[in-house]
Design an enzyme around this catalytic site. Structure first.
Site, PDB file in Angstrom:
ATOM      1  N   THR A  26      36.318  22.164  31.024  1.00 13.52           N
ATOM      2  CA  THR A  26      35.339  23.243  31.278  1.00 13.52           C
ATOM      3  C   THR A  26      35.593  24.435  30.343  1.00 13.52           C
ATOM      4  OG1 THR A  26      36.760  24.395  32.875  1.00 13.52           O
ATOM      5  CG2 THR A  26      35.290  22.697  33.775  1.00 13.52           C
ATOM      6  N   PHE A 106      42.201  34.947  40.109  1.00 13.18           N
ATOM      7  CA  PHE A 106      41.140  35.588  40.892  1.00 13.18           C
ATOM      8  C   PHE A 106      41.517  37.041  41.098  1.00 13.18           C
ATOM      9  CE2 PHE A 106      43.968  33.326  43.863  1.00 13.18           C
ATOM     10  CZ  PHE A 106      44.464  34.378  44.618  1.00 13.18           C
ATOM     11  N   SER A 114      49.291  36.554  49.569  1.00 14.81           N
ATOM     12  CA  SER A 114      50.434  35.919  50.229  1.00 14.81           C
ATOM     13  C   SER A 114      51.409  35.479  49.133  1.00 14.81           C
ATOM     14  CB  SER A 114      49.977  34.697  51.027  1.00 14.81           C
ATOM     15  OG  SER A 114      49.531  33.688  50.124  1.00 14.81           O
ATOM     16  N   TYR A 156      45.678  41.506  28.622  1.00 14.18           N
ATOM     17  CA  TYR A 156      46.563  42.180  29.585  1.00 14.18           C
ATOM     18  C   TYR A 156      47.932  41.494  29.711  1.00 14.18           C
ATOM     19  CZ  TYR A 156      44.502  38.938  33.110  1.00 14.18           C
ATOM     20  OH  TYR A 156      44.069  37.835  33.800  1.00 14.18           O
ATOM     21  N   PRO A 197      42.073  36.401  24.339  1.00 15.18           N
ATOM     22  CA  PRO A 197      40.648  36.746  24.352  1.00 15.18           C
ATOM     23  C   PRO A 197      40.351  37.898  25.304  1.00 15.18           C
ATOM     24  CG  PRO A 197      41.040  34.425  25.016  1.00 15.18           C
ATOM     25  CD  PRO A 197      42.344  35.165  25.101  1.00 15.18           C
TER      26      PRO A 197
HETATM   27  C1  HXC Z   1      43.511  36.324  48.177  1.00  9.96           C
HETATM   28  C2  HXC Z   1      43.518  34.031  47.820  1.00  9.96           C
HETATM   29  C3  HXC Z   1      42.235  34.094  47.228  1.00  9.96           C
HETATM   30  C4  HXC Z   1      41.600  35.385  47.139  1.00  9.96           C
HETATM   31  C5  HXC Z   1      42.896  32.022  47.207  1.00  9.96           C
HETATM   32  N1  HXC Z   1      43.873  32.720  47.781  1.00  9.96           N
HETATM   33  N2  HXC Z   1      41.883  32.830  46.850  1.00  9.96           N
HETATM   34  N3  HXC Z   1      44.142  35.124  48.283  1.00  9.96           N
HETATM   35  N4  HXC Z   1      42.270  36.455  47.617  1.00  9.96           N
HETATM   36  N5  HXC Z   1      40.405  35.530  46.565  1.00  9.96           N
HETATM   37  C6  HXC Z   1      45.119  32.211  48.335  1.00  9.96           C
HETATM   38  C7  HXC Z   1      44.907  31.239  49.488  1.00  9.96           C
HETATM   39  O1  HXC Z   1      44.715  31.921  50.721  1.00  9.96           O
HETATM   40  C8  HXC Z   1      46.192  30.445  49.458  1.00  9.96           C
HETATM   41  O2  HXC Z   1      47.272  31.165  50.003  1.00  9.96           O
HETATM   42  C9  HXC Z   1      46.502  30.345  47.986  1.00  9.96           C
HETATM   43  O3  HXC Z   1      45.802  31.430  47.353  1.00  9.96           O
HETATM   44  C10 HXC Z   1      45.995  29.024  47.402  1.00  9.96           C
HETATM   45  O4  HXC Z   1      44.613  28.920  47.642  1.00  9.96           O
HETATM   46  P1  HXC Z   1      43.845  27.528  47.572  1.00  9.96           P
HETATM   47  O5  HXC Z   1      42.392  27.789  47.739  1.00  9.96           O
HETATM   48  O6  HXC Z   1      44.513  26.551  48.480  1.00  9.96           O
HETATM   49  O7  HXC Z   1      44.184  27.066  46.077  1.00  9.96           O
HETATM   50  P2  HXC Z   1      43.531  25.964  45.172  1.00  9.96           P
HETATM   51  O8  HXC Z   1      42.463  25.188  45.924  1.00  9.96           O
HETATM   52  O9  HXC Z   1      44.640  25.220  44.546  1.00  9.96           O
HETATM   53  O10 HXC Z   1      42.740  26.813  44.073  1.00  9.96           O
HETATM   54  C11 HXC Z   1      43.415  27.449  43.035  1.00  9.96           C
HETATM   55  C12 HXC Z   1      42.700  28.728  42.617  1.00  9.96           C
HETATM   56  C13 HXC Z   1      41.251  28.433  42.227  1.00  9.96           C
HETATM   57  C14 HXC Z   1      43.491  29.355  41.461  1.00  9.96           C
HETATM   58  C15 HXC Z   1      42.717  29.696  43.806  1.00  9.96           C
HETATM   59  O11 HXC Z   1      40.576  29.656  41.941  1.00  9.96           O
HETATM   60  C16 HXC Z   1      41.167  27.502  41.027  1.00  9.96           C
HETATM   61  O12 HXC Z   1      41.201  26.289  41.194  1.00  9.96           O
HETATM   62  N6  HXC Z   1      41.042  28.052  39.799  1.00  9.96           N
HETATM   63  C17 HXC Z   1      41.012  27.283  38.534  1.00  9.96           C
HETATM   64  C18 HXC Z   1      40.067  27.870  37.540  1.00  9.96           C
HETATM   65  C19 HXC Z   1      40.201  29.356  37.278  1.00  9.96           C
HETATM   66  O13 HXC Z   1      40.810  30.090  38.087  1.00  9.96           O
HETATM   67  N7  HXC Z   1      39.576  29.789  36.200  1.00  9.96           N
HETATM   68  C20 HXC Z   1      39.580  31.204  35.826  1.00  9.96           C
HETATM   69  C21 HXC Z   1      40.501  31.441  34.686  1.00  9.96           C
HETATM   70  S1  HXC Z   1      39.948  32.882  33.964  1.00  9.96           S
HETATM   71  P3  HXC Z   1      47.793  30.922  51.527  1.00  9.96           P
HETATM   72  O14 HXC Z   1      49.067  31.691  51.633  1.00  9.96           O
HETATM   73  O15 HXC Z   1      46.704  31.442  52.393  1.00  9.96           O
HETATM   74  O16 HXC Z   1      47.992  29.431  51.689  1.00  9.96           O
HETATM   75  C22 HXC Z   1      41.194  33.815  33.388  1.00  9.96           C
HETATM   76  C23 HXC Z   1      40.612  34.945  32.545  1.00  9.96           C
HETATM   77  C24 HXC Z   1      41.329  36.197  32.535  1.00  9.96           C
HETATM   78  O17 HXC Z   1      42.330  33.575  33.618  1.00  9.96           O
HETATM   79  C25 HXC Z   1      40.768  37.280  31.634  1.00  9.96           C
HETATM   80  C26 HXC Z   1      39.346  37.674  31.779  1.00  9.96           C
HETATM   81  C27 HXC Z   1      38.908  38.745  30.847  1.00  9.96           C
HETATM   82  P1  NAP Z   2      37.858  27.724  33.401  1.00 14.37           P
HETATM   83  O1  NAP Z   2      36.639  27.079  32.865  1.00 14.37           O
HETATM   84  O2  NAP Z   2      37.974  27.897  34.875  1.00 14.37           O
HETATM   85  O3  NAP Z   2      39.119  26.931  32.837  1.00 14.37           O
HETATM   86  C1  NAP Z   2      40.296  26.711  33.535  1.00 14.37           C
HETATM   87  C2  NAP Z   2      40.644  25.237  33.400  1.00 14.37           C
HETATM   88  O4  NAP Z   2      41.974  25.019  33.865  1.00 14.37           O
HETATM   89  C3  NAP Z   2      39.721  24.329  34.221  1.00 14.37           C
HETATM   90  O5  NAP Z   2      39.219  23.326  33.378  1.00 14.37           O
HETATM   91  C4  NAP Z   2      40.638  23.726  35.280  1.00 14.37           C
HETATM   92  O6  NAP Z   2      40.250  22.388  35.544  1.00 14.37           O
HETATM   93  C5  NAP Z   2      41.991  23.800  34.589  1.00 14.37           C
HETATM   94  N1  NAP Z   2      43.109  23.840  35.544  1.00 14.37           N
HETATM   95  C6  NAP Z   2      43.299  24.728  36.552  1.00 14.37           C
HETATM   96  N2  NAP Z   2      44.420  24.433  37.208  1.00 14.37           N
HETATM   97  C7  NAP Z   2      44.965  23.340  36.594  1.00 14.37           C
HETATM   98  C8  NAP Z   2      46.126  22.561  36.810  1.00 14.37           C
HETATM   99  N3  NAP Z   2      46.978  22.846  37.809  1.00 14.37           N
HETATM  100  N4  NAP Z   2      46.381  21.512  35.980  1.00 14.37           N
HETATM  101  C9  NAP Z   2      45.522  21.225  34.965  1.00 14.37           C
HETATM  102  N5  NAP Z   2      44.406  21.922  34.718  1.00 14.37           N
HETATM  103  C10 NAP Z   2      44.128  22.958  35.528  1.00 14.37           C
HETATM  104  O7  NAP Z   2      38.046  29.196  32.785  1.00 14.37           O
HETATM  105  P2  NAP Z   2      38.041  29.720  31.268  1.00 14.37           P
HETATM  106  O8  NAP Z   2      37.424  31.057  31.313  1.00 14.37           O
HETATM  107  O9  NAP Z   2      37.499  28.707  30.344  1.00 14.37           O
HETATM  108  O10 NAP Z   2      39.593  29.941  30.997  1.00 14.37           O
HETATM  109  C11 NAP Z   2      40.279  29.182  30.000  1.00 14.37           C
HETATM  110  C12 NAP Z   2      41.486  29.954  29.508  1.00 14.37           C
HETATM  111  O11 NAP Z   2      41.067  31.146  28.867  1.00 14.37           O
HETATM  112  C13 NAP Z   2      42.444  30.391  30.610  1.00 14.37           C
HETATM  113  O12 NAP Z   2      43.761  30.309  30.140  1.00 14.37           O
HETATM  114  C14 NAP Z   2      42.071  31.836  30.828  1.00 14.37           C
HETATM  115  O13 NAP Z   2      43.125  32.592  31.364  1.00 14.37           O
HETATM  116  C15 NAP Z   2      41.773  32.236  29.396  1.00 14.37           C
HETATM  117  N6  NAP Z   2      40.959  33.436  29.258  1.00 14.37           N
HETATM  118  C16 NAP Z   2      39.637  33.415  29.585  1.00 14.37           C
HETATM  119  C17 NAP Z   2      38.872  34.554  29.396  1.00 14.37           C
HETATM  120  C18 NAP Z   2      37.412  34.591  29.699  1.00 14.37           C
HETATM  121  O14 NAP Z   2      36.807  35.654  29.591  1.00 14.37           O
HETATM  122  N7  NAP Z   2      36.781  33.469  30.050  1.00 14.37           N
HETATM  123  C19 NAP Z   2      39.475  35.713  28.896  1.00 14.37           C
HETATM  124  C20 NAP Z   2      40.836  35.703  28.581  1.00 14.37           C
HETATM  125  C21 NAP Z   2      41.567  34.547  28.752  1.00 14.37           C
HETATM  126  P3  NAP Z   2      40.496  21.697  36.988  1.00 14.37           P
HETATM  127  O15 NAP Z   2      40.037  22.674  38.015  1.00 14.37           O
HETATM  128  O16 NAP Z   2      39.688  20.444  36.901  1.00 14.37           O
HETATM  129  O17 NAP Z   2      41.958  21.402  37.045  1.00 14.37           O
END
Ligand code: HXC
Ligand code: NAP
Length: 292
Positions: A26, A106, A114, A156, A197
């Protein structure tokens, strides 16, 4: 989707590369994988959801005509990484590049988290990248391959940021690993770099970091001197350059691609953008009068 004509390197520039992109199903990972594939690389995309990875691999393969291997691999699990790496070597050949892109994140006030929530982000982002880096590094050192690691951090990682503290801590850790191993593993010909980025729209990031309720109240493009968010091909171009031999003398570097966003936040007087050009005549008079 990345338009091939927007890629800066020549056709076939990555023909000899076999690159793993974690989180390649993705968002930005997919765009980078697409860019590499357009330029001739064989790519393996890793993530937790096989259905997402399979669909992306098929789509990229159709666009570029090059092999894309989707593999279910949670980067927190070292056995899964070892198995996936073995599968890539068997199917595609000797691996030359790794992009640590997988992440979880997030927004939340830190006091609402937690311990498990904090650990979860650090486990995916910092430890996941460390797990892949170690697995590939050991493989490259043993096989005498001059591997190349690119990690996707954020601005950051250096400045820190409230409301995404686990992510900031984890990305800062990746940056420290990048700079440390760039020196330690240079003797093996292994390079490590990072790209930081600013905002690049993806569903994964936008749903969790800029939900509509926030976007309505705060236009974050105003924080960016160039007045816009990033385009995926701009990041893909930078990543292909870092993964190519054209950047062979660059290691231990973090390259920011954010339209000037973090500097605008940092510069003491950048807020003076709010002053209109016609207001400067009056202000200049006041400032010149200071000496009297
Ligand atoms: C507080 C939260 C929460 C929220 C989850 N938790 N969401 N706590 N506020 N909004 C807590 C839950 O209560 C739980 O703790 C623990 O986190 C795990 O939650 P789960 O839902 O069981 O986790 P999981 O299903 O494994 O999901 C992982 C995830 C989810 C990280 C929470 O968002 C995910 O799958 N993300 C992958 C993709 C992603 O995040 N992409 C964005 C990257 S962008 P407890 O104690 O209750 O069990 C990025 C860009 C940065 O990094 C820069 C931008 C400019
Ligand atoms: P995204 O589409 O949500 O990408 C995150 C990817 O990580 C998903 O494909 C997810 O796939 C995978 N992932 C999450 N947990 C994983 C695990 N435990 N094992 C293997 N794969 C896992 O978000 P994105 O914006 O493209 O972010 C990509 C990268 O860019 C990240 O490092 C993010 O911090 C960085 N970044 C993004 C931005 C922005 O503005 N978009 C800015 C700065 C930095 P599954 O859920 O299928 O595992």
């Amino acid at each position: 989707m990345i338009e091939k004509e927007k890629l800066m390197l020549r056709d076939g520039a990555l023909r000899n590369e076999i690159i793993i992109v974690t989180g390649g199903g993705t968002g930005l990972g997919r765009s980078m994988a697409e860019g590499f594939s357009h330029l001739g690389a064989k790519v393996s995309i890793w993530g937790r959801r096989m259905d997402v990875l399979g669909k992306t691999a098929d789509e990229i393969c159709k666009l570029t005509g090059n092999q894309v291997l989707p593999l279910a691999c949670d980067v927190r699990n070292t056995d899964e990484i070892d198995n996936a790496l073995a599968e890539v070597i068997k199917t595609l050949g000797p691996v030359t590049g790794l992009v640590n892109n997988a992440a979880g994140n997030f927004i939340s006030p830190t006091e609402r988290l937690s311990p498990r929530a904090f650990d979860l982000i650090v486990d995916i982002v910092l430890k996941g990248s460390k797990n892949c880096t170690l697995a590939l590094g050991k493989y490259w050192i043993k096989e005498k391959i001059k591997g190349n690691i690119l990690s996707i951090t954020t601005t950051y990682a250096s400045t820190g940021s409230g409301y995404v503290v686990p992510s900031a801590a984890a990305k800062a850790g990746i940056l420290a690993i990048t700079r440390s191993l760039a020196v330690e593993w240079a003797k093996y010909g292994i390079r490590l770099n990072a790209i930081a980025p600013g905002p690049f729209p993806t569903k994964g990031a936008w749903d969790r970091l800029f939900p509509e309720a926030i976007a309505k109240r705060f236009d974050f493009t105003k924080k960016i001197p160039l007045g816009r968010v990033g385009n995926h091909h701009e990041l893909a171009n930078l990543a292909t350059y870092i993964l190519s031999d054209y950047s062979a003398f660059i290691t231990g570097e973090e390259i920011v691609i954010d339209g000037g966003e973090w500097l605008k936040g940092a510069g003491e007087f950048n807020f003076l953008d709010i002053i209109k050009p016609e207001e400067w005549d009056e202000l200049e008079k006041i400032v010149r009068n200071a000496k009297s």
